[in-house]
Motif scaffolding. Sequence first.
Motif, PDB file in Angstrom:
ATOM      1  N   TRP A 137      38.250  42.182  30.899  1.00  0.00           N
ATOM      2  CA  TRP A 137      39.197  41.643  30.020  1.00  0.00           C
ATOM      3  C   TRP A 137      39.800  42.278  30.219  1.00  0.00           C
ATOM      4  CZ3 TRP A 137      40.168  42.836  23.682  1.00  0.00           C
ATOM      5  CH2 TRP A 137      40.893  42.048  23.853  1.00  0.00           C
ATOM      6  N   THR A 138      41.059  41.874  31.491  1.00  0.00           N
ATOM      7  CA  THR A 138      42.619  42.543  31.778  1.00  0.00           C
ATOM      8  C   THR A 138      43.250  42.527  30.953  1.00  0.00           C
ATOM      9  OG1 THR A 138      42.823  40.412  32.580  1.00  0.00           O
ATOM     10  CG2 THR A 138      41.416  42.344  33.940  1.00  0.00           C
ATOM     11  N   ILE A 139      42.996  43.718  30.063  1.00  0.00           N
ATOM     12  CA  ILE A 139      44.527  43.707  29.080  1.00  0.00           C
ATOM     13  C   ILE A 139      45.193  44.759  30.048  1.00  0.00           C
ATOM     14  CG2 ILE A 139      42.785  43.689  27.078  1.00  0.00           C
ATOM     15  CD1 ILE A 139      42.598  46.088  26.509  1.00  0.00           C
ATOM     16  N   PHE A 140      45.085  45.748  30.406  1.00  0.00           N
ATOM     17  CA  PHE A 140      45.881  46.578  31.220  1.00  0.00           C
ATOM     18  C   PHE A 140      46.606  46.295  32.600  1.00  0.00           C
ATOM     19  CE2 PHE A 140      43.386  49.782  28.348  1.00  0.00           C
ATOM     20  CZ  PHE A 140      44.135  49.996  27.551  1.00  0.00           C
ATOM     21  N   ALA A 141      46.150  44.359  32.662  1.00  0.00           N
ATOM     22  CA  ALA A 141      47.110  44.449  33.805  1.00  0.00           C
ATOM     23  C   ALA A 141      48.282  44.491  34.042  1.00  0.00           C
ATOM     24  CB  ALA A 141      46.136  42.825  34.342  1.00  0.00           C
ATOM     25  N   GLU A 146      45.229  47.391  39.430  1.00  0.00           N
ATOM     26  CA  GLU A 146      44.084  47.290  39.706  1.00  0.00           C
ATOM     27  C   GLU A 146      42.988  47.017  38.913  1.00  0.00           C
ATOM     28  OE1 GLU A 146      46.858  49.351  42.316  1.00  0.00           O
ATOM     29  OE2 GLU A 146      46.849  49.408  39.980  1.00  0.00           O
ATOM     30  N   SER A 147      43.573  46.727  37.702  1.00  0.00           N
ATOM     31  CA  SER A 147      42.745  46.518  36.788  1.00  0.00           C
ATOM     32  C   SER A 147      42.186  44.928  37.057  1.00  0.00           C
ATOM     33  CB  SER A 147      43.823  45.653  34.915  1.00  0.00           C
ATOM     34  OG  SER A 147      42.872  44.919  35.086  1.00  0.00           O
ATOM     35  N   THR A 148      42.927  44.484  37.401  1.00  0.00           N
ATOM     36  CA  THR A 148      42.553  42.810  37.988  1.00  0.00           C
ATOM     37  C   THR A 148      41.766  42.515  39.151  1.00  0.00           C
ATOM     38  OG1 THR A 148      44.570  41.540  37.061  1.00  0.00           O
ATOM     39  CG2 THR A 148      43.501  40.131  38.507  1.00  0.00           C
ATOM     40  N   GLN A 149      42.187  43.400  40.374  1.00  0.00           N
ATOM     41  CA  GLN A 149      41.921  43.541  41.592  1.00  0.00           C
ATOM     42  C   GLN A 149      40.828  44.291  40.797  1.00  0.00           C
ATOM     43  OE1 GLN A 149      44.242  46.298  43.902  1.00  0.00           O
ATOM     44  NE2 GLN A 149      42.150  46.069  45.830  1.00  0.00           N
ATOM     45  N   ALA A 150      41.071  45.219  40.185  1.00  0.00           N
ATOM     46  CA  ALA A 150      38.160  45.884  40.356  1.00  0.00           C
ATOM     47  C   ALA A 150      37.438  44.498  39.447  1.00  0.00           C
ATOM     48  CB  ALA A 150      38.825  46.455  39.299  1.00  0.00           C
ATOM     49  N   SER A 151      38.482  43.898  38.703  1.00  0.00           N
ATOM     50  CA  SER A 151      37.638  43.043  38.438  1.00  0.00           C
ATOM     51  C   SER A 151      37.432  41.625  39.393  1.00  0.00           C
ATOM     52  CB  SER A 151      38.649  42.052  37.098  1.00  0.00           C
ATOM     53  OG  SER A 151      38.274  42.585  36.083  1.00  0.00           O
ATOM     54  N   HIS A 152      38.989  40.995  39.796  1.00  0.00           N
ATOM     55  CA  HIS A 152      38.750  39.788  40.600  1.00  0.00           C
ATOM     56  C   HIS A 152      37.085  40.182  41.567  1.00  0.00           C
ATOM     57  CE1 HIS A 152      42.093  37.333  40.976  1.00  0.00           C
ATOM     58  NE2 HIS A 152      41.638  37.512  40.090  1.00  0.00           N
ATOM     59  N   ARG A 153      36.745  41.713  42.174  1.00  0.00           N
ATOM     60  CA  ARG A 153      36.464  42.385  43.344  1.00  0.00           C
ATOM     61  C   ARG A 153      34.898  42.465  42.595  1.00  0.00           C
ATOM     62  NH1 ARG A 153      33.965  42.297  47.969  1.00  0.00           N
ATOM     63  NH2 ARG A 153      35.074  44.318  49.157  1.00  0.00           N
ATOM     64  N   GLY A 154      34.955  42.859  41.426  1.00  0.00           N
ATOM     65  CA  GLY A 154      33.685  42.617  40.846  1.00  0.00           C
ATOM     66  C   GLY A 154      32.908  41.457  40.652  1.00  0.00           C
ATOM     67  N   LEU A 155      34.163  40.113  40.076  1.00  0.00           N
ATOM     68  CA  LEU A 155      32.594  39.187  39.616  1.00  0.00           C
ATOM     69  C   LEU A 155      32.861  38.116  41.451  1.00  0.00           C
ATOM     70  CD1 LEU A 155      36.222  38.106  37.448  1.00  0.00           C
ATOM     71  CD2 LEU A 155      33.345  38.141  36.967  1.00  0.00           C
ATOM     72  N   GLY A 156      33.604  38.501  42.190  1.00  0.00           N
ATOM     73  CA  GLY A 156      32.948  38.428  43.635  1.00  0.00           C
ATOM     74  C   GLY A 156      31.949  39.033  43.699  1.00  0.00           C
ATOM     75  N   ILE A 157      31.603  40.259  43.726  1.00  0.00           N
ATOM     76  CA  ILE A 157      30.292  40.781  44.048  1.00  0.00           C
ATOM     77  C   ILE A 157      29.221  39.608  43.148  1.00  0.00           C
ATOM     78  CG2 ILE A 157      28.746  42.362  43.539  1.00  0.00           C
ATOM     79  CD1 ILE A 157      31.367  44.360  44.714  1.00  0.00           C
ATOM     80  N   TYR A 158      29.142  39.607  41.981  1.00  0.00           N
ATOM     81  CA  TYR A 158      28.381  38.946  40.780  1.00  0.00           C
ATOM     82  C   TYR A 158      28.247  37.690  41.902  1.00  0.00           C
ATOM     83  CZ  TYR A 158      25.629  37.168  37.554  1.00  0.00           C
ATOM     84  OH  TYR A 158      25.101  36.488  36.983  1.00  0.00           O
TER      85      TYR A 158
END
Length: 267
Positions: A137-141, A146-158
């Motif tokens: 939930w990227t409320i700081f985006a 980097e909020s969105t960037q970190a989420s995208h990277r994590g979801l891609g890894i998953y």
Amino acid sequence: MKHTLKMAAFALAMSTALPSAVSNAAETPDFTPAQQARIGEIAADYLVAHPDVLIEVSKKLQARQQAMQQQAYVQSALKAHRLLMQLGGVPVKGPGDSKVIVTEFFDYECIACSMMAPVMEKVMAANTDVRFAFRDWTIFAARYPESTQASHRGLGIYRKQGADAYMEYHNGIYRTGHNEGKLTAEDIEKVAAAAGAGDASGDDSAASDRLIENNDALAEMLGLTGTPGIVVMPAENATADNTTVIPGVVSEQVLQQAITRASGNAH
């Protein structure tokens, strides 16, 4: 207005500290304006002499408001139960047939989420039969890309490497201690590499964006106002008695109690 405020103060003080006076007052006819003024003066003098009464009343009022807010959260969670159980694409860890689902809404830039991460790690280790779902939930985006960037990277890894690599990445981001604008692209890639991830080429950013948008809508439906927001409930037959919503950082013990309640083992 003055008389009204004084009468309110009188009722507040008397109901807390002088129950017999309230009982007697209930049997007395309506006070005259002069009597009301005098009662207000007495009440004001009493509160000045006994400030602990106001502190106690304030604590009780706060506890009551928190209880009412929790009830509202729980009712919203019950209405959204079906949506919370739809975990397609959502990073999850734990058996698919688990009776209890713990859902955390989080942002990698959130300092409170960083404080909650080691608590969540310990609780996960102690409850291997429980399924944990992590909803970005990227409320700081808007402030920190980097909020969105970190989420995208994590979801891609998953999607590419599964739950274990994802959890290594997820907790690794928080272990950097970088948040509230301090998380960098270099941090993200360093943690991803340590988790065994390859480069980010081929990641489906559109799928990640859709998932984040769905999480945002779901968090709004739940009435959450910030991260972390944690929902603990049974996968089936959820009720107000076995569902807990935690809007913020809590101890390992509090989270464990919520899981125990959801599993039906509470005494």
